[in-house]
Design a protein around this motif. Structure first.
Motif, mmCIF file in Angstrom:
data_model
loop_
_atom_site.group_PDB
_atom_site.id
_atom_site.type_symbol
_atom_site.label_atom_id
_atom_site.label_comp_id
_atom_site.label_asym_id
_atom_site.label_seq_id
_atom_site.Cartn_x
_atom_site.Cartn_y
_atom_site.Cartn_z
ATOM 1 N N MET A 58 6.913 -2.828 -0.028
ATOM 2 C CA MET A 58 6.998 -2.669 1.423
ATOM 3 C C MET A 58 8.446 -2.650 1.914
ATOM 4 S SD MET A 58 4.080 -2.206 2.823
ATOM 5 C CE MET A 58 4.663 -2.379 4.500
ATOM 6 N N MET A 59 9.355 -3.174 1.129
ATOM 7 C CA MET A 59 10.742 -3.294 1.566
ATOM 8 C C MET A 59 11.394 -1.927 1.797
ATOM 9 S SD MET A 59 11.876 -6.473 -0.886
ATOM 10 C CE MET A 59 13.471 -6.693 -0.125
ATOM 11 N N GLY A 60 11.135 -0.985 0.913
ATOM 12 C CA GLY A 60 11.679 0.358 1.081
ATOM 13 C C GLY A 60 11.118 1.046 2.313
ATOM 14 N N ILE A 61 9.850 0.785 2.619
ATOM 15 C CA ILE A 61 9.223 1.359 3.810
ATOM 16 C C ILE A 61 9.860 0.771 5.073
ATOM 17 C CG2 ILE A 61 7.062 1.562 5.105
ATOM 18 C CD1 ILE A 61 5.588 1.543 2.421
ATOM 19 N N TYR A 62 10.082 -0.564 5.069
ATOM 20 C CA TYR A 62 10.747 -1.198 6.212
ATOM 21 C C TYR A 62 12.148 -0.630 6.415
ATOM 22 C CZ TYR A 62 7.058 -4.780 6.086
ATOM 23 O OH TYR A 62 5.850 -5.440 6.108
ATOM 24 N N LEU A 63 12.861 -0.374 5.318
ATOM 25 C CA LEU A 63 14.212 0.181 5.408
ATOM 26 C C LEU A 63 14.187 1.551 6.071
ATOM 27 C CD1 LEU A 63 17.237 0.057 4.716
ATOM 28 C CD2 LEU A 63 16.665 1.060 2.483
ATOM 29 N N GLN A 64 13.267 2.406 5.657
ATOM 30 C CA GLN A 64 13.174 3.752 6.236
ATOM 31 C C GLN A 64 12.762 3.697 7.707
ATOM 32 O OE1 GLN A 64 11.103 6.625 3.484
ATOM 33 N NE2 GLN A 64 11.191 4.883 2.102
ATOM 34 N N ALA A 83 18.074 -9.273 0.915
ATOM 35 C CA ALA A 83 16.749 -9.894 0.910
ATOM 36 C C ALA A 83 16.193 -10.002 -0.504
ATOM 37 C CB ALA A 83 15.783 -9.108 1.799
ATOM 38 N N GLN A 84 16.631 -9.091 -1.398
ATOM 39 C CA GLN A 84 16.175 -9.122 -2.786
ATOM 40 C C GLN A 84 17.293 -9.560 -3.736
ATOM 41 O OE1 GLN A 84 15.110 -5.006 -4.019
ATOM 42 N NE2 GLN A 84 16.030 -4.370 -2.073
ATOM 43 N N PRO A 94 14.101 -0.390 -8.371
ATOM 44 C CA PRO A 94 12.848 0.286 -8.731
ATOM 45 C C PRO A 94 11.599 -0.330 -8.109
ATOM 46 C CG PRO A 94 13.656 -1.026 -10.574
ATOM 47 C CD PRO A 94 14.739 -1.023 -9.545
ATOM 48 N N ASN A 95 11.619 -1.629 -7.854
ATOM 49 C CA ASN A 95 10.430 -2.290 -7.301
ATOM 50 C C ASN A 95 10.296 -2.097 -5.797
ATOM 51 O OD1 ASN A 95 9.655 -3.352 -9.816
ATOM 52 N ND2 ASN A 95 11.057 -5.077 -9.582
ATOM 53 N N SER A 96 11.433 -1.965 -5.109
ATOM 54 C CA SER A 96 11.382 -1.898 -3.647
ATOM 55 C C SER A 96 11.620 -0.488 -3.094
ATOM 56 C CB SER A 96 12.416 -2.852 -3.041
ATOM 57 O OG SER A 96 13.720 -2.544 -3.489
ATOM 58 N N TRP A 97 12.266 0.396 -3.871
ATOM 59 C CA TRP A 97 12.481 1.762 -3.395
ATOM 60 C C TRP A 97 11.621 2.719 -4.209
ATOM 61 C CZ3 TRP A 97 14.378 4.014 0.765
ATOM 62 C CH2 TRP A 97 14.564 5.401 0.748
ATOM 63 N N LYS A 98 10.618 3.276 -3.562
ATOM 64 C CA LYS A 98 9.708 4.199 -4.225
ATOM 65 C C LYS A 98 9.899 5.638 -3.742
ATOM 66 C CE LYS A 98 7.538 0.800 -6.316
ATOM 67 N NZ LYS A 98 7.630 0.627 -7.785
ATOM 68 N N LYS A 122 -1.019 -0.785 1.043
ATOM 69 C CA LYS A 122 -1.215 -0.874 -0.402
ATOM 70 C C LYS A 122 -0.156 -0.052 -1.125
ATOM 71 C CE LYS A 122 -6.220 -1.688 -0.238
ATOM 72 N NZ LYS A 122 -7.557 -1.190 -0.649
ATOM 73 N N SER A 123 0.190 -0.491 -2.320
ATOM 74 C CA SER A 123 1.241 0.181 -3.088
ATOM 75 C C SER A 123 0.850 1.595 -3.508
ATOM 76 C CB SER A 123 1.609 -0.633 -4.335
ATOM 77 O OG SER A 123 0.473 -0.857 -5.136
ATOM 78 N N ASP A 124 -0.459 1.909 -3.500
ATOM 79 C CA ASP A 124 -0.852 3.266 -3.858
ATOM 80 C C ASP A 124 -0.533 4.249 -2.728
ATOM 81 O OD1 ASP A 124 -4.482 2.906 -3.290
ATOM 82 O OD2 ASP A 124 -2.774 2.727 -1.939
ATOM 83 N N GLU A 125 0.106 3.732 -1.659
ATOM 84 C CA GLU A 125 0.592 4.591 -0.584
ATOM 85 C C GLU A 125 1.644 5.562 -1.109
ATOM 86 O OE1 GLU A 125 -0.731 4.016 2.473
ATOM 87 O OE2 GLU A 125 0.202 5.822 3.227
ATOM 88 N N ASP A 126 2.138 5.269 -2.302
ATOM 89 C CA ASP A 126 3.165 6.126 -2.901
ATOM 90 C C ASP A 126 2.679 7.549 -3.097
ATOM 91 O OD1 ASP A 126 4.394 3.512 -5.132
ATOM 92 O OD2 ASP A 126 4.615 3.823 -2.995
#
Length: 484
Positions: free
Chosen positions: A103-109, A172-173, A233-237, A472-476
């Motif tokens: 979710m962190m990458g989504i919050y960043l965008q 944050a990470q 890799p875990n936070s930026w998809k 959900k992470s499958d939002e990728d």
């Protein structure tokens, strides 16, 4: 009886040893966030200070014009961006603690979308700088110089959208050491770049401002390479259309964050504006701005502790550990206060010598020396209230702190400064005393708020907030471009 006393002593020693270990462990966690933050913010702000120093050696009018733009326009817009970006800090910190890394990458965008839109709306503040400064009653020469310099600040302020949000995302990470290294390189290239453009190519004001923008974008490009190159890799998809979802709740949290920080940063801008209406305004603004820049430079350390407080509180709330939150706050305050005492003594000892870093004018240096005692007390207070503001950001309590800032700064500080500055012989010193009065009131209020907060209830609120934003992470599968 003796055996009972001996048992108590042994138990006390064990508890004391355990406490020392806990403090040591917590301090390591704090400095893991704070040290890179200190380095990066110190260097980033240092580029502004270096540019101001070049302006001071170009002309006194350009120094005052630069001070107007930096303290009014840049502080105004940067306050909005910094405040709105703190919503990213809250959400990313709590998501990391809860293990919701994707979710962190989504919050960043989402923060880029909201902040870029906001900055573009406020762009006329820079475009019509001369007219705004005239409307505010500034002298003709200062208004024209400030208006010209404000146009050069546009590329710089757009870089702040990315540098502020990415720093909050990475810290944050616990990956913000890269920003420290990039900031060191940024500062290292800024000085020779300024020398070449200002003196070697004889570009004057234009050269100083081009150097500032180039060094600022060097930092942002380095951050992009780090993130897009697969180091998160875990936070930026990758870029995703999910970033456009749930923007309204994020905007609400961002607005409360923005108001909280803006009221604080604009406070100093209003005081500089008051100084501009005094006799010999050029000297008053220059001296006051130099002192505020010295406070702000030391404040970069406090801001780093604000970030550390936010990360530690947000992480532990995300994990559901209220007891760890309270212990972390105590260690944070103790460490930051010790640093504040050190700089308090340093400012008292150096006095006038600090002014000659920025100007050759003896009148300005004398005025700075006269303000050194108040400068020292401001530095001391800087070591307390930013930590408490960071605690509020980590917990998502920005709205409450915004109200505190409004009352303490604008109902108490500004009127008190205006009264002492204009109705007594204190002038600039009176304005500064009013400023300290507002900050002191705010500090006392935040201490009380923190002490009275039910941290178990905050754990519940954090859990509810994360559940509301969670995807959900499958939002990728909806990603439109994957750069990881």
């Amino acid at each position: 009886m003796d055996n009972g006393i001996e048992a108590k002593l042994i138990r006390h020693e064990e508890e004391e040893g355990d406490l020392k270990q806990r403090i040591w462990d917590e301090s390591k966690k704090i400095w893991r966030v704070a040290l890179p933050g200190v380095i990066s913010r110190f260097c980033a702000f240092g580029t502004l200070v270096v540019t101001q120093s070049f302006m001071g050696h170009i002309s006194d009018v350009d120094l005052a014009g630069y001070a107007l733009v930096q303290t009014l326009s840049v502080r105004f817009i940067n306050g909005i961006l910094l405040g709105m970006s703190s919503a990213t800090e809250t959400l990313c910190g709590q998501s990391f603690g809860a293990g919701q890394h994707h979710m962190m990458g989504i919050y960043l965008q989402r923060s880029w979308i909201v902040d870029l839109t906001t900055l573009t709306i406020f762009l006329p503040v820079f475009v019509f700088g001369t007219q705004i400064y005239k409307l505010l009653g500034q002298e003709e020469s200062l208004a024209r110089s400030g208006g010209y310099i404000s146009l050069w600040f546009i590329p710089y302020i757009y870089s702040c959208v990315f540098s502020l949000t990415i720093q909050m995302y990475l810290q944050a990470q616990l990956k913000n050491m890269i920003i420290a290294w990039l900031s060191v390189f940024q500062f290292a290239i800024h000085l020779p770049l300024s020398l070449i453009l200002v003196y070697k190519l004889n570009m004057g004001v234009d050269g100083a401002m081009i150097a500032l923008s180039m060094s600022a974008w060097f930092l942002v490009i380095g951050e992009f390479i780090f993130i897009f190159g697969g180091r998160c890799p875990n936070s930026w998809k990758g870029f995703t259309v999910a970033a456009f979802r749930d923007l309204v709740p994020l905007v609400k949290l961002s607005l409360s964050s923005g108001v909280m920080v803006c009221l604080e940063l604009w406070y100093y801008a209003v005081l500089v504006l008051l100084a501009g209406y005094m006799e010999n305004a050029e000297v008053a603004i220059s001296a006051f701005s130099i002192c505020l820049n010295l406070v702000a430079w030391e404040f970069m350390i406090s801001i780093a502790f604000l970030g550390a407080a936010c990360v530690r509180v947000a992480n532990e709330l995300g994990r559901g550990n209220a007891k760890a939150v309270k212990f972390s706050i105590k260690v944070l305050l103790g460490t930051s206060l010790a640093i504040g005492v050190f700089f308090f003594i340093l400012c008292l000892a150096l006095g006038k010598k600090l002014a000659y870093m920025f100007t050759d004018d003896d009148r300005v240096a004398e005025s700075v020396s006269d303000l050194s005692l108040l400068l020292s007390f401001s530095v001391l207070l800087n070591s307390i209230y930013p930590v408490l503001s960071g605690v509020a950001v980590g917990a998502g309590m920005q709205a409450a702190v915004a109200i505190v800032n409004l009352v303490c700064y604008y109902v108490i500080g500004v009127p008190l400064g205006a009264l002492l500055g204009y109705l007594t012989s204190l002038e600039v010193k009176g304005i500064w005393i009013g400023m300290i009065g507002g900050v002191l009131t705010q500090t006392i209020t935040l201490v009380y708020m923190t002490w009275r907060t039910d941290w178990d209830a905050q754990v519940t609120k954090a859990s509810e907030r994360l559940a509301r934003f969670y995807l959900k992470s499958d939002e990728d599968s909806e990603q439109i471009t994957n750069v990881s």
